[in-house]
Design an enzyme around this catalytic site. Structure first.
Site, short mmCIF file in Angstrom:
data_model
loop_
_atom_site.label_atom_id
_atom_site.label_comp_id
_atom_site.label_asym_id
_atom_site.label_seq_id
_atom_site.Cartn_x
_atom_site.Cartn_y
_atom_site.Cartn_z
N HIS A 177 -3.53 -3.07 -34.42
CA HIS A 177 -3.50 -2.65 -33.03
C HIS A 177 -2.28 -3.20 -32.29
CE1 HIS A 177 -5.11 -1.46 -29.14
NE2 HIS A 177 -4.96 -2.70 -28.70
N SER B 95 -2.29 0.11 -25.57
CA SER B 95 -3.72 -0.16 -25.57
C SER B 95 -4.37 0.44 -24.32
CB SER B 95 -3.97 -1.67 -25.70
OG SER B 95 -5.32 -1.94 -25.97
N GLU C 8 -7.07 0.71 -37.25
CA GLU C 8 -7.64 0.16 -36.02
C GLU C 8 -8.79 1.02 -35.50
OE1 GLU C 8 -5.49 0.44 -32.27
OE2 GLU C 8 -3.85 1.46 -33.33
#
Length: 258
Positions: free
Chosen positions: A230, A103, A200
């Site tokens: 995600h 991320s 996502e």
């Protein structure tokens, strides 16, 4: 086995492979956690780190880099760069280091390497971004296209994170948004693997970065997955799709680490 140490002046969680599973010669995966630059810690990434360590025979080191709003951009980049430089100073050869992040940590991993290149440091063997956040302008079409299919992230929450982290800095600065690095810098990066879910809102970050790096002459593999969300790789102790994705990451790392 896990132990706590420090790296680059920051606390670090160190995950070692099982006894007998170590590589010959010290090999390190520097892993940067997610959390939108304003939350998170190494601890939730422990299962992923443990699996990668077991599969690759490398140590995995997860620094607790500084977070916004108390420590806005570029504090996280400085901490990641400090950790990488510390590994080099400690005698770990660059071709025995890989940098990985999930991320925001995926964007941070590439930002650190862009800054390492600017500083004249040798590049590591490889880099990996898992559902990486690479564009803090939040302008990609995936935010509209995937609004109904992403249960984890949305534009308002990421806009809040970006605002706290940037604290007025230009979101197109490559150290904040690696997507906007120039061709020379992209070509200087080591081989990169990016994984993202097609469902996502950060899907386009991975695909656009991969296209730009490839056009610049770099080596970037992009794996887009269906039926995932995600950072599904973090559930490697629960989801078959995570096991498969992390297996692909481990193969990539094993291929490139000396």
């Amino acid at each position: 086995m896990t132990v706590n140490q420090s790296l680059g002046g920051r606390p670090v969680l160190r995950v070692r492979p099982p006894a007998g599973g170590e590589r010959t010669g010290r090999t390190v995966v520097l892993q940067l956690h997610g959390g939108g630059y304003r939350a998170g810690s190494p601890e939730p990434s422990r299962p992923l780190a443990a699996r990668l360590s077991r599969l690759t025979g490398a140590e995995v080191m997860l620094p607790a880099y500084r977070l916004a709003p108390a420590h806005p951009f570029p504090a996280a980049v400085a901490d990641g760069l400090g950790a990488y430089a510390d590994l080099l100073r400690g005698g770990v050869p660059a071709d025995r280091i890989a940098v990985l992040g999930e991320s925001a940590g995926g964007g941070l991993a590439l930002a650190v390497l862009l800054e390492a290149h600017k500083a004249g440091l040798p590049m590591p063997a490889a880099a990996v971004g898992l559902s990486p956040w690479l564009d803090l302008t939040l302008e990609s079409a995936a935010f509209a296209r995937c609004a109904a299919t992403d249960p984890v992230l949305d534009r308002p929450s990421l806009r809040h994170s970006a605002s706290l982290y940037l604290a007025g800095a230009d979101p197109r600065t490559p150290a904040a948004s690696p997507l906007f690095a120039d061709a020379t810098a992209l070509a200087a990066l080591p081989p990169v693997l990016l994984q993202a879910s097609r469902a996502e809102v950060l899907a386009d970050d991975a695909e656009r970065f991969g296209a730009r790096m490839t056009a610049a002459g770099g080596d970037c593999r992009v794996e887009m997955w269906d039926g995932t969300t995600h950072c599904w790789q973090l559930a490697v102790d629960r989801l078959p799709e995570a096991v498969a994705a992390v297996g692909s990451v481990a193969e990539f790392l094993t291929e490139h680490l000396a």
